[in-house]
Design an enzyme around this catalytic site. Structure first.
Site, PDB file in Angstrom:
ATOM      1  CG  ASP A  67      50.746  15.492  44.969  1.00 14.71           C
ATOM      2  OD1 ASP A  67      49.709  15.099  44.408  1.00 14.71           O
ATOM      3  OD2 ASP A  67      51.405  14.759  45.745  1.00 14.71           O
ATOM      4  CB  SER A  68      49.025  18.688  49.638  1.00 16.00           C
ATOM      5  OG  SER A  68      47.758  18.721  49.017  1.00 16.00           O
ATOM      6  CG  PHE A 151      40.087  20.418  52.512  1.00 15.27           C
ATOM      7  CD1 PHE A 151      40.799  21.589  52.671  1.00 15.27           C
ATOM      8  CD2 PHE A 151      40.669  19.383  51.779  1.00 15.27           C
ATOM      9  CE1 PHE A 151      42.063  21.744  52.115  1.00 15.27           C
ATOM     10  CE2 PHE A 151      41.943  19.522  51.213  1.00 15.27           C
ATOM     11  CZ  PHE A 151      42.634  20.705  51.389  1.00 15.27           C
ATOM     12  N   GLY A 152      39.346  17.663  54.323  1.00 10.66           N
ATOM     13  CA  GLY A 152      40.239  16.503  54.441  1.00 10.66           C
ATOM     14  C   GLY A 152      40.521  16.103  55.880  1.00 10.66           C
ATOM     15  CE1 TYR A 153      43.515  11.232  56.252  1.00 11.82           C
ATOM     16  CE2 TYR A 153      43.897  12.618  54.328  1.00 11.82           C
ATOM     17  CZ  TYR A 153      43.723  11.370  54.891  1.00 11.82           C
ATOM     18  OH  TYR A 153      43.746  10.253  54.087  1.00 11.82           O
ATOM     19  CE  LYS A 174      44.267  23.944  56.181  1.00 11.75           C
ATOM     20  NZ  LYS A 174      43.429  23.130  55.298  1.00 11.75           N
ATOM     21  CG  HIS A 179      50.237  21.844  54.109  1.00 16.72           C
ATOM     22  ND1 HIS A 179      49.184  22.339  54.847  1.00 16.72           N
ATOM     23  CD2 HIS A 179      49.684  20.928  53.269  1.00 16.72           C
ATOM     24  CE1 HIS A 179      48.061  21.744  54.485  1.00 16.72           C
ATOM     25  NE2 HIS A 179      48.342  20.871  53.528  1.00 16.72           N
ATOM     26  NE  ARG A 180      46.691  23.475  49.368  1.00 17.89           N
ATOM     27  CZ  ARG A 180      46.263  22.549  50.246  1.00 17.89           C
ATOM     28  NH1 ARG A 180      45.625  22.900  51.329  1.00 17.89           N
ATOM     29  NH2 ARG A 180      46.480  21.279  49.999  1.00 17.89           N
TER      30      ARG A 180
HETATM   31  P1  ITT Z   1      44.110  17.083  42.913  1.00 16.84           P
HETATM   32  O1  ITT Z   1      45.161  15.997  42.753  1.00 16.84           O
HETATM   33  O2  ITT Z   1      43.061  17.018  41.865  1.00 16.84           O
HETATM   34  O3  ITT Z   1      44.712  18.440  43.089  1.00 16.84           O
HETATM   35  P2  ITT Z   1      43.506  15.633  45.345  1.00 16.84           P
HETATM   36  O4  ITT Z   1      42.605  15.879  46.512  1.00 16.84           O
HETATM   37  O5  ITT Z   1      43.426  14.294  44.665  1.00 16.84           O
HETATM   38  O6  ITT Z   1      43.296  16.805  44.293  1.00 16.84           O
HETATM   39  P3  ITT Z   1      46.227  15.153  46.233  1.00 16.84           P
HETATM   40  O7  ITT Z   1      46.452  13.957  45.388  1.00 16.84           O
HETATM   41  O8  ITT Z   1      47.311  16.186  46.325  1.00 16.84           O
HETATM   42  O9  ITT Z   1      44.951  15.974  45.799  1.00 16.84           O
HETATM   43  O10 ITT Z   1      45.854  14.639  47.690  1.00 16.84           O
HETATM   44  C1  ITT Z   1      45.828  15.528  48.744  1.00 16.84           C
HETATM   45  C2  ITT Z   1      45.008  14.946  49.888  1.00 16.84           C
HETATM   46  O11 ITT Z   1      45.695  15.224  51.116  1.00 16.84           O
HETATM   47  C3  ITT Z   1      43.667  15.638  49.972  1.00 16.84           C
HETATM   48  O12 ITT Z   1      42.677  14.949  49.240  1.00 16.84           O
HETATM   49  C4  ITT Z   1      43.411  15.637  51.473  1.00 16.84           C
HETATM   50  O13 ITT Z   1      42.864  14.399  51.863  1.00 16.84           O
HETATM   51  C5  ITT Z   1      44.818  15.739  52.064  1.00 16.84           C
HETATM   52  N1  ITT Z   1      45.150  17.154  52.308  1.00 16.84           N
HETATM   53  C6  ITT Z   1      46.003  17.955  51.607  1.00 16.84           C
HETATM   54  N2  ITT Z   1      46.028  19.197  52.106  1.00 16.84           N
HETATM   55  C7  ITT Z   1      45.179  19.200  53.143  1.00 16.84           C
HETATM   56  C8  ITT Z   1      44.750  20.191  54.053  1.00 16.84           C
HETATM   57  O14 ITT Z   1      45.184  21.436  53.980  1.00 16.84           O
HETATM   58  N3  ITT Z   1      43.864  19.846  54.985  1.00 16.84           N
HETATM   59  C9  ITT Z   1      43.393  18.593  55.084  1.00 16.84           C
HETATM   60  N4  ITT Z   1      43.717  17.593  54.256  1.00 16.84           N
HETATM   61  C10 ITT Z   1      44.616  17.896  53.289  1.00 16.84           C
END
Ligand code: ITT
Length: 203
Positions: A67-68, A151-153, A174, A179-180
């Site tokens: 969870d991240s 990905f993501g942010y 990265k 964090h991961r």
């Molecule tokens: P699961 O719960 O199914 O594992 P999720 O994407 O819904 O997938 P989270 O609830 O943990 O997961 O939300 C994490 C969000 O935080 C993720 O969707 C991204 O938007 C952001 N995030 C986490 N780690 C990231 C990373 O390494 N780089 C960019 N964005 C990240």
């Protein structure tokens, strides 16, 4: 070796597979398992435990979860545990780009741009043996997106140690700072010890 990963996020799986090496991470959807637990915890750790336990209850095998999110100081820690659902309205999820552009708008005029990516990993070996590791990556929110990796942010998060956005960095860089990456390296060492033991007992 096969290891269940309690996630629906292919980007996380890709990073985690790279980081752990030697494990075939199996998502619930790979095996046709419907998996959408209520992530109603109030911390990353609680939500990581909720996901791990929900899948463990189905497969009864060791499960890893992640969870991240991105915690921004000037926004009181938001989007934080709600990072995946930031800006969601009437159940319509925003794309990653819409989410980070919303974040940039919400940061307009704010001087303190410090932020952290947080990842809580949970390894549930059985109902009595549960390991949690939470790590962070310190950084700040960029003024504009940059980069196409990750990905993501990632395009709007400048990693302090790297001096550029996570999306500007090749994957292995990265991983070095993220964090991961930090959490997964510790988890990898732990997994090796624990799963070796399980394998030996099964022989
Ligand atoms: P699961 O719960 O199914 O594992 P999720 O994407 O819904 O997938 P989270 O609830 O943990 O997961 O939300 C994490 C969000 O935080 C993720 O969707 C991204 O938007 C952001 N995030 C986490 N780690 C990231 C990373 O390494 N780089 C960019 N964005 C990240």
């Amino acid at each position: 070796m096969k290891l269940y990963f309690a996630s629906g996020n292919d980007h996380k799986r890709q990073e985690m597979s790279r980081l752990l090496g030697g494990y075939e991470l199996v998502l619930p959807k790979d095996e046709g398992i419907a998996f959408d637990p209520d992530e109603d915890g109030s911390t990353y750790i609680e939500n990581a435990m909720i996901k791990a336990k929900a899948l463990w209850d189905i497969v009864h095998q060791p499960v890893l979860s992640d969870d991240s999110g991105l915690s921004v100081r000037a926004l009181g820690g938001r989007p934080g545990i709600h990072s995946a659902r930031y800006g969601e309205e009437d159940g319509r999820k925003l794309s990653s780009e819409e989410k980070y552009m919303l974040l940039l708008r919400n940061m307009e005029g704010i001087g303190d741009r410090s932020a952290s990516f947080i990842a809580a990993l949970c390894l549930m070996l059985d109902e009595e043996r549960i390991y949690i590791i939470q790590e962070r990556c310190a950084g700040r929110i960029a003024m504009a997106p940059s980069g196409a990796a990750g990905f993501g942010y990632d395009p709007v998060f400048i990693i302090d140690e790297a001096g550029m956005t996570a999306a500007d960095l090749p994957a292995e860089d990265k991983d070095r700072y993220s964090h991961r990456g930090k959490a997964a390296r510790r988890m990898g060492a732990l997994l090796e010890r624990e799963l070796e033991g399980i394998r030996r007992n099964q022989q």
